[in-house]
Scaffold this motif. Structure first.
Motif, mmCIF file in Angstrom:
data_model
loop_
_atom_site.group_PDB
_atom_site.id
_atom_site.type_symbol
_atom_site.label_atom_id
_atom_site.label_comp_id
_atom_site.label_asym_id
_atom_site.label_seq_id
_atom_site.Cartn_x
_atom_site.Cartn_y
_atom_site.Cartn_z
ATOM 1 N N TYR A 33 24.713 -23.940 -16.623
ATOM 2 C CA TYR A 33 24.687 -24.117 -15.178
ATOM 3 C C TYR A 33 23.401 -24.858 -14.827
ATOM 4 O O TYR A 33 22.299 -24.453 -15.233
ATOM 5 C CB TYR A 33 24.749 -22.773 -14.467
ATOM 6 N N SER A 67 31.047 -22.161 -7.842
ATOM 7 C CA SER A 67 30.096 -22.331 -8.949
ATOM 8 C C SER A 67 28.932 -21.356 -8.812
ATOM 9 O O SER A 67 28.462 -20.781 -9.799
ATOM 10 C CB SER A 67 29.596 -23.773 -9.009
ATOM 11 N N LEU A 71 27.956 -18.233 -11.498
ATOM 12 C CA LEU A 71 26.626 -18.017 -12.065
ATOM 13 C C LEU A 71 26.090 -16.639 -11.674
ATOM 14 O O LEU A 71 25.448 -15.962 -12.486
ATOM 15 C CB LEU A 71 25.672 -19.111 -11.585
#
Length: 205
Positions: A33, A67, A71
């Motif tokens: 990430y 996203s 994470l």
């Protein structure tokens, strides 16, 4: 609204797992990430391409709520006194769903040595070179650092010799700082142009 990522050193104990020490060096197991505006993320993106790992290590640039949520779950799974801050770069293990590490030097070393099997592309940099790269963001030490690096790049095309290595990702990102590049000499400027034309670095610029 998409939350703002804060790429920084976390004030809580950071995940410091290592591939090869509890995490097997298996292709397609790991995911990164990253953040678009994060210099450390640009270093890692360039290294992934340089090491030929783009097909075996997935990457996500934090840009959407999904996203960030993914994470966040990986940090929570790591169990490191999670405080709500999403620190990147973050190397994640897709088998367990947890963050392995958000310590950039460890990530770069593990990508080169454990996953790519290319320690030759991540040799130790001379202390003077490393010190100069670290000094570039500081106006007080910038002139001396640029002078040393200018002399170095006058006699070699890349940071450590005749081919790009992970050390070039460090120097390249430091030189791209708009406060640094205008003060660079002709050899450093040519070096930046050379790297920006290289597929591994151009894709991360």
């Amino acid at each position: 609204m998409v939350p703002t990522v804060m790429p920084r050193t976390a004030p809580v104990p950071a995940p410091r797992g290592r591939i090869g020490a509890g995490f097997l060096p298996v292709p397609h197991r790991y995911h990164l990430y990253l953040a678009e505006a994060c210099p450390r993320s640009r270093r890692v993106r360039a290294a992934v391409a340089l090491l030929g790992l783009t097909g075996s290590v997935g990457t996500t640039l934090l840009a959407t709520p999904a996203s960030y949520a993914a994470l966040r779950r990986a940090y929570e799974a790591a169990g490191h006194h999670y405080d709500g801050t999403l620190t990147v770069p973050a190397l994640c293990d897709t088998w367990s769903g947890r963050v392995v590490s958000n310590h950039t030097p460890d990530i770069l070393d593990d990508l080169a040595v454990r996953l790519a099997g290319r320690p030759d592309l991540a040799p130790p940099a001379p202390a003077a070179f490393s010190s100069a790269v670290r000094a570039l963001p500081d106006p007080a030490g910038r002139a001396a650092a640029l002078e040393l690096l200018e002399r170095r790049l006058a006699v070699r095309p890349y940071a450590l010799g005749d081919r790009p290595t992970v050390a070039d990702a460090d120097l390249w990102v430091a030189l791209l700082d708009p406060a640094v590049l205008p003060a660079a000499g002709p050899h450093l400027r040519a070096y930046v142009r050379r790297l920006c034309a290289h597929p591994a670095f151009g894709a991360a610029s």
